[in-house]
Design a protein around this motif. Structure first.
Motif, PDB file in Angstrom:
ATOM      1  N   GLY A 116       0.817  -1.211   0.000  1.00 39.52           N
ATOM      2  CA  GLY A 116       0.000   0.000   0.000  1.00 39.52           C
ATOM      3  C   GLY A 116       0.848   1.257   0.000  1.00 39.52           C
ATOM      4  O   GLY A 116       0.496   2.253  -0.650  1.00 39.52           O
ATOM      5  N   GLU A 117       1.984   1.226   0.710  1.00 40.93           N
ATOM      6  CA  GLU A 117       2.890   2.378   0.708  1.00 40.93           C
ATOM      7  C   GLU A 117       3.383   2.662  -0.707  1.00 40.93           C
ATOM      8  O   GLU A 117       3.474   3.818  -1.126  1.00 40.93           O
ATOM      9  N   GLY A 118       3.715   1.592  -1.420  1.00 37.43           N
ATOM     10  CA  GLY A 118       4.184   1.761  -2.789  1.00 37.43           C
ATOM     11  C   GLY A 118       3.129   2.385  -3.688  1.00 37.43           C
ATOM     12  O   GLY A 118       3.426   3.281  -4.485  1.00 37.43           O
ATOM     13  N   LEU A 119       1.897   1.921  -3.545  1.00 40.62           N
ATOM     14  CA  LEU A 119       0.802   2.499  -4.333  1.00 40.62           C
ATOM     15  C   LEU A 119       0.632   3.984  -4.027  1.00 40.62           C
ATOM     16  O   LEU A 119       0.428   4.805  -4.931  1.00 40.62           O
ATOM     17  N   ASP A 120       0.704   4.337  -2.739  1.00 39.05           N
ATOM     18  CA  ASP A 120       0.558   5.743  -2.343  1.00 39.05           C
ATOM     19  C   ASP A 120       1.670   6.595  -2.935  1.00 39.05           C
ATOM     20  O   ASP A 120       1.427   7.722  -3.395  1.00 39.05           O
ATOM     21  N   ILE A 121       2.894   6.078  -2.911  1.00 34.35           N
ATOM     22  CA  ILE A 121       4.030   6.810  -3.471  1.00 34.35           C
ATOM     23  C   ILE A 121       3.832   7.058  -4.957  1.00 34.35           C
ATOM     24  O   ILE A 121       4.067   8.167  -5.457  1.00 34.35           O
ATOM     25  N   LEU A 122       3.379   6.047  -5.679  1.00 29.60           N
ATOM     26  CA  LEU A 122       3.203   6.176  -7.122  1.00 29.60           C
ATOM     27  C   LEU A 122       2.048   7.115  -7.467  1.00 29.60           C
ATOM     28  O   LEU A 122       2.130   7.889  -8.427  1.00 29.60           O
ATOM     29  N   ARG A 123       0.968   7.041  -6.700  1.00 32.78           N
ATOM     30  CA  ARG A 123      -0.153   7.966  -6.943  1.00 32.78           C
ATOM     31  C   ARG A 123       0.294   9.407  -6.716  1.00 32.78           C
ATOM     32  O   ARG A 123      -0.067  10.307  -7.489  1.00 32.78           O
ATOM     33  N   ARG A 124       1.051   9.625  -5.646  1.00 34.00           N
ATOM     34  CA  ARG A 124       1.525  10.986  -5.363  1.00 34.00           C
ATOM     35  C   ARG A 124       2.449  11.458  -6.474  1.00 34.00           C
ATOM     36  O   ARG A 124       2.403  12.625  -6.878  1.00 34.00           O
ATOM     37  N   PHE A 125       3.307  10.569  -6.973  1.00 36.68           N
ATOM     38  CA  PHE A 125       4.213  10.936  -8.061  1.00 36.68           C
ATOM     39  C   PHE A 125       3.425  11.391  -9.286  1.00 36.68           C
ATOM     40  O   PHE A 125       3.748  12.422  -9.887  1.00 36.68           O
ATOM     41  N   VAL A 126       2.409  10.617  -9.658  1.00 38.04           N
ATOM     42  CA  VAL A 126       1.602  10.966 -10.832  1.00 38.04           C
ATOM     43  C   VAL A 126       0.935  12.322 -10.631  1.00 38.04           C
ATOM     44  O   VAL A 126       0.903  13.161 -11.542  1.00 38.04           O
ATOM     45  N   GLN A 127       0.406  12.558  -9.421  1.00 40.07           N
ATOM     46  CA  GLN A 127      -0.260  13.836  -9.138  1.00 40.07           C
ATOM     47  C   GLN A 127       0.724  14.990  -9.144  1.00 40.07           C
ATOM     48  O   GLN A 127       0.445  16.059  -9.697  1.00 40.07           O
ATOM     49  N   ASP A 128       1.897  14.783  -8.520  1.00 37.79           N
ATOM     50  CA  ASP A 128       2.894  15.851  -8.472  1.00 37.79           C
ATOM     51  C   ASP A 128       3.482  16.141  -9.847  1.00 37.79           C
ATOM     52  O   ASP A 128       3.839  17.282 -10.144  1.00 37.79           O
ATOM     53  N   GLN A 129       3.593  15.110 -10.681  1.00 38.20           N
ATOM     54  CA  GLN A 129       4.137  15.305 -12.019  1.00 38.20           C
ATOM     55  C   GLN A 129       3.215  16.180 -12.850  1.00 38.20           C
ATOM     56  O   GLN A 129       3.663  17.044 -13.604  1.00 38.20           O
ATOM     57  N   GLY A 130       1.916  15.961 -12.727  1.00 34.68           N
ATOM     58  CA  GLY A 130       0.979  16.744 -13.519  1.00 34.68           C
ATOM     59  C   GLY A 130       1.113  16.434 -15.003  1.00 34.68           C
ATOM     60  O   GLY A 130       1.437  15.310 -15.393  1.00 34.68           O
ATOM     61  N   VAL A 131       0.900  17.444 -15.834  1.00 35.21           N
ATOM     62  CA  VAL A 131       0.995  17.260 -17.281  1.00 35.21           C
ATOM     63  C   VAL A 131       2.460  17.103 -17.682  1.00 35.21           C
ATOM     64  O   VAL A 131       3.315  17.892 -17.277  1.00 35.21           O
ATOM     65  N   LEU A 132       2.750  16.068 -18.440  1.00 33.04           N
ATOM     66  CA  LEU A 132       4.118  15.810 -18.894  1.00 33.04           C
ATOM     67  C   LEU A 132       4.140  15.758 -20.417  1.00 33.04           C
ATOM     68  O   LEU A 132       3.431  14.962 -21.036  1.00 33.04           O
ATOM     69  N   ASP A 133       4.946  16.621 -21.015  1.00 32.95           N
ATOM     70  CA  ASP A 133       5.155  16.619 -22.466  1.00 32.95           C
ATOM     71  C   ASP A 133       6.315  15.676 -22.769  1.00 32.95           C
ATOM     72  O   ASP A 133       7.427  15.854 -22.252  1.00 32.95           O
ATOM     73  N   HIS A 134       6.075  14.679 -23.576  1.00 33.62           N
ATOM     74  CA  HIS A 134       7.106  13.679 -23.871  1.00 33.62           C
ATOM     75  C   HIS A 134       8.363  14.316 -24.456  1.00 33.62           C
ATOM     76  O   HIS A 134       9.477  13.799 -24.290  1.00 33.62           O
ATOM     77  N   GLN A 135       8.200  15.456 -25.139  1.00 33.37           N
ATOM     78  CA  GLN A 135       9.345  16.116 -25.757  1.00 33.37           C
ATOM     79  C   GLN A 135      10.266  16.759 -24.724  1.00 33.37           C
ATOM     80  O   GLN A 135      11.422  17.075 -25.025  1.00 33.37           O
ATOM     81  N   ASP A 136       9.757  16.957 -23.505  1.00 28.64           N
ATOM     82  CA  ASP A 136      10.569  17.585 -22.457  1.00 28.64           C
ATOM     83  C   ASP A 136      11.499  16.596 -21.768  1.00 28.64           C
ATOM     84  O   ASP A 136      12.419  17.001 -21.058  1.00 28.64           O
ATOM     85  N   VAL A 137      11.257  15.308 -21.953  1.00 26.34           N
ATOM     86  CA  VAL A 137      12.086  14.295 -21.304  1.00 26.34           C
ATOM     87  C   VAL A 137      13.237  13.925 -22.244  1.00 26.34           C
ATOM     88  O   VAL A 137      13.035  13.325 -23.296  1.00 26.34           O
ATOM     89  N   LEU A 138      14.453  14.277 -21.832  1.00 28.19           N
ATOM     90  CA  LEU A 138      15.619  13.982 -22.660  1.00 28.19           C
ATOM     91  C   LEU A 138      16.072  12.538 -22.509  1.00 28.19           C
ATOM     92  O   LEU A 138      16.550  11.928 -23.475  1.00 28.19           O
ATOM     93  N   ALA A 139      15.951  11.994 -21.306  1.00 29.10           N
ATOM     94  CA  ALA A 139      16.432  10.630 -21.088  1.00 29.10           C
ATOM     95  C   ALA A 139      15.847  10.053 -19.804  1.00 29.10           C
ATOM     96  O   ALA A 139      15.523  10.779 -18.862  1.00 29.10           O
TER      97      ALA A 139
END
Length: 416
Positions: A116-139
């Motif tokens: 459950g801790e892992g699920l919470d961490i991943l949900r928070r990551f997705v929320q904190d990341q917000g909108v992600l443009d694939h072109q902004d990720v270099l690697a």
């Protein structure tokens, strides 16, 4: 690229003949390569380094290491899929959960609480990341190799994003429970190596932001480096790398990480610490040198024992979630709740004013204070509107108005 930075990048290509640290012909152990993990293991505990890299004992990673590895695997796959599909938008919480199930099974992890801790961490990551443009990720999981004196330094960077045409940000995911102190972030050798690597891979980047993304806390701890700091870091890498090869003794260094070391089962020092074995007891308390020596030995033992105690308590607490109490080895274990009462400011002042006849202006200095963490959160939000300089000025003014209290506490730190 500035002359300083150009000189810095050139430094990593020094030949073995140009290395300033002498080599010992008596040394049998040679590093096939260096990495941050190798260097930090030697720094934290030379014996652990010997067991892992010299004697090549089989490692037994504990739950925290395997848990962190699984989290990293999910984040890598999640962002890679986003890039592969050329998407712009939020990451998928459902996909993160699916990947977590696979990573959990692959690592052989157990325990519903940790899952459950892992699920919470991943949900928070997705929320904190917000909108992600694939072109902004270099690697993602970018491999690098640096030539530092006679050593080849290798590693992987969790993620590198483009901010603008001159700026990149290095993101290093951390699943630690504890947040790093400011000086730890600003002096991190890991982040320094990452910046040197990034400047070598993407020479167009004039500005490099370095970030520890503290996943459990939804916090990004950001820092930067000067050319002088990067040069010092590279020289330090070469120095420590040479030490690992010239060392004739590998003494254990007891610390709070012993409880999670992947070689703790084969470590006599850890076994002795758990047994409470002591090498020194000061018989004469007038002997201050002896008092200090015993104090430091006891402090090291306490750290190890306290970490072990926490590990054992986590096991018992996990079982107490399924029952009200446990009776084990003549002891009764149960969970209880502690309470903390917080009074809403507006309603509290209203009731006090009605009863006492005092005004809000008279009551506020007597009953109200501002929590430091809550204030930091407000200032962080205000900084987006006010800008860095005005926010810094506001913080200075607030700190000047604050009341500070001090209590005496013993402080101790080893000196060179």
């Amino acid at each position: 690229m500035s002359l300083q930075l150009a000189s810095l990048i050139a430094l990593v290509a020094l030949s073995p003949q140009q290395a300033f640290v002498p080599r010992s012909p008596m040394t049998e152990f040679k590093n096939t390569h260096l990495s941050y993990s190798r260097l930090s293991r030697f720094e934290q505990c030379p014996l652990s380094f010997k067991l892992h890299y010299v004697s090549k004992h089989e490692a037994e990673p504990g739950l925290p290491l395997r848990f962190g590895k699984a989290i990293h695997a999910v984040l890598e796959a999640l962002v890679r899929e986003h890039m592969s599909d050329e998407r712009t938008g939020p990451l998928s919480e459902d996909r993160a959960a699916e990947l977590w199930q696979k990573a959990w099974a692959a690592e052989g992890l157990t325990g519903v609480e940790a899952f459950g801790e892992g699920l919470d961490i991943l949900r928070r990551f997705v929320q904190d990341q917000g909108v992600l443009d694939h072109q902004d990720v270099l690697a993602v999981e970018k491999e690098f190799q640096l030539e530092v004196g006679p050593f080849s330094v290798v590693g992987f960077i969790d993620r590198v994003d483009r901010v603008d045409d001159e700026t990149v940000v290095v993101l290093d995911y951390k699943s630690n429970r504890q947040i790093y102190a400011r000086d730890e972030v600003d002096s991190s050798l890991q982040l320094s190596l990452y910046e040197v690597a990034v400047r070598q891979i993407w020479p167009w980047a004039k500005n490099v932001k370095l970030v520890f993304w503290m996943l459990r806390h939804g916090l990004r701890q950001e820092t930067s480096r000067t050319p002088e700091q990067l040069e010092a870091a590279l020289r330090y890498v070469e120095t420590v790398g040479t030490q690992t090869e010239q060392a004739t003794e590998f003494p254990p260094r007891l610390n709070t990480n012993c409880n999670y070391c992947d070689h703790r089962q084969g470590c006599p020092a850890y076994a002795d610490a758990l047994a409470g074995k002591r090498e020194w007891i000061c018989e004469d308390l007038e002997d201050l040198e002896g008092v200090a020596r015993e104090r430091e030995e006891v402090a090291r033992l306490v750290k190890v024992l306290d970490a072990r105690k926490s590990e054992l308590e986590r096991v018992i607490k996990a079982h107490l979630k399924e029952t009200d109490a446990l009776v084990l080895d003549g002891h009764r274990y149960a969970m209880f709740n502690t309470s903390r009462t917080e009074f809403p400011l507006e309603r509290t002042l209203e009731l006090l004013g009605q009863a006492t006849g005092l005004s809000w202006q008279e009551l506020i200095p007597r009953v109200a204070t501002v929590d430091g963490k809550a204030l930091d959160a407000v200032l962080k939000e205000a900084g987006k509107m006010l800008g860095r300089s005005k926010t810094a000025l506001l913080r200075t003014e607030l700190e000047a108005a604050a009341t500070k209290s001090y209590s005496p506490r013993l402080w101790a730190k080893a000196v060179a």
